[in-house]
Design a protein around this motif. Structure first.
Motif, short mmCIF file in Angstrom:
data_model
loop_
_atom_site.label_atom_id
_atom_site.label_comp_id
_atom_site.label_asym_id
_atom_site.label_seq_id
_atom_site.Cartn_x
_atom_site.Cartn_y
_atom_site.Cartn_z
N HIS A 130 0.83 -1.20 0.00
CA HIS A 130 0.00 0.00 0.00
C HIS A 130 0.87 1.25 0.00
O HIS A 130 1.95 1.27 0.58
CB HIS A 130 -0.90 0.04 1.25
CG HIS A 130 -2.19 -0.67 1.06
ND1 HIS A 130 -3.39 -0.03 1.14
CD2 HIS A 130 -2.47 -1.97 0.79
CE1 HIS A 130 -4.36 -0.90 0.93
NE2 HIS A 130 -3.83 -2.09 0.73
N SER A 151 -5.10 5.14 2.05
CA SER A 151 -4.16 4.07 1.72
C SER A 151 -4.67 3.31 0.50
O SER A 151 -5.79 2.82 0.49
CB SER A 151 -4.01 3.14 2.93
OG SER A 151 -3.00 2.19 2.69
N ASP A 153 -3.97 0.28 -2.49
CA ASP A 153 -3.27 -0.95 -2.87
C ASP A 153 -2.50 -0.68 -4.17
O ASP A 153 -3.09 -0.37 -5.20
CB ASP A 153 -4.29 -2.06 -3.07
CG ASP A 153 -3.67 -3.38 -3.54
OD1 ASP A 153 -2.43 -3.46 -3.65
OD2 ASP A 153 -4.44 -4.31 -3.80
#
Length: 199
Positions: A130, A151, A153
């Motif tokens: 992340h 956050s 991915d």
């Protein structure tokens, strides 16, 4: 005269009461309309936050969670009502919790946002890379009162970057001649070591 004065006072008092009640009614109506508009705006904002697939969370100045979106609930594997009021130490493995707490302190003490790349583990055992951006939240006086984190991915993007770099290194090191040129101008854009050795 006395009866007439009493009657005037009686009507004057009733007129004042009526004006007061009408003003109060208008004020209460306007307040209700304003409250409905605020609720509609909050509902819309909440819908936007929950629709974003990135993890979004809010913390106070002590790194206590004050809110999050649906994606963050899935990461923690708990509803927002359970997450709110807790710290990372209450919700995550100790090493990750201490790391996140240190990041929070850094962001709030420096009073500026910072991006972090980190592997995070989900409650079900999956791990993803992340990119997390943490930014201070300020009150109207500009004082830091907490932070907001987003956050994302980036596991697939990072894998693609690494594959692209691997392919570039393979092409560059190849002993076979490889030339890349612009088809319109016929100018060379790239020549690998094999091509340069044969010039």
């Amino acid at each position: 005269d006395l009866a007439e004065t009493g009657l005037v006072n009686f009507w004057f008092f009733h007129i004042i009461i009526c004006i007061f009640l009408m003003t109060l009614g208008i004020a209460l109506h306007e307040r209700r309309v304003a409250a409905e508009l605020i609720l509609a705006e909050r509902t819309r904002l909440r819908g936007v936050i929950d629709a974003i697939p990135d993890l979004i969370f809010f913390k106070d100045a002590s790194s206590v969670y004050t809110g999050c979106n649906k994606a963050f609930e899935q990461y923690i594997n708990a509803p927002e009502s359970v997450i709110t009021g807790k710290t990372d130490l209450d919700l995550l493995p100790q090493d990750a919790a201490r790391n996140f707490r240190n990041q929070d302190i850094q962001v709030m003490s420096r009073n500026m946002g910072h991006a972090y790349e980190e592997w995070i583990g989900y409650a079900d055992g999956r791990k993803y890379l992340h990119e997390t951006l943490k930014t201070p939240l300020r009150n109207t006086q500009g004082e830091v009162i907490g932070l907001v984190g987003i956050s994302r991915d980036i596991t697939a993007r990072k894998a693609a970057e690494q594959e692209r770099e691997r392919l570039f290194n393979t092409i560059t090191a190849s002993l076979n001649e490889i030339h890349i040129f612009d088809a319109d101008t016929l100018r060379f854009q790239f020549a690998n070591a094999g091509a340069l050795n044969n010039l």
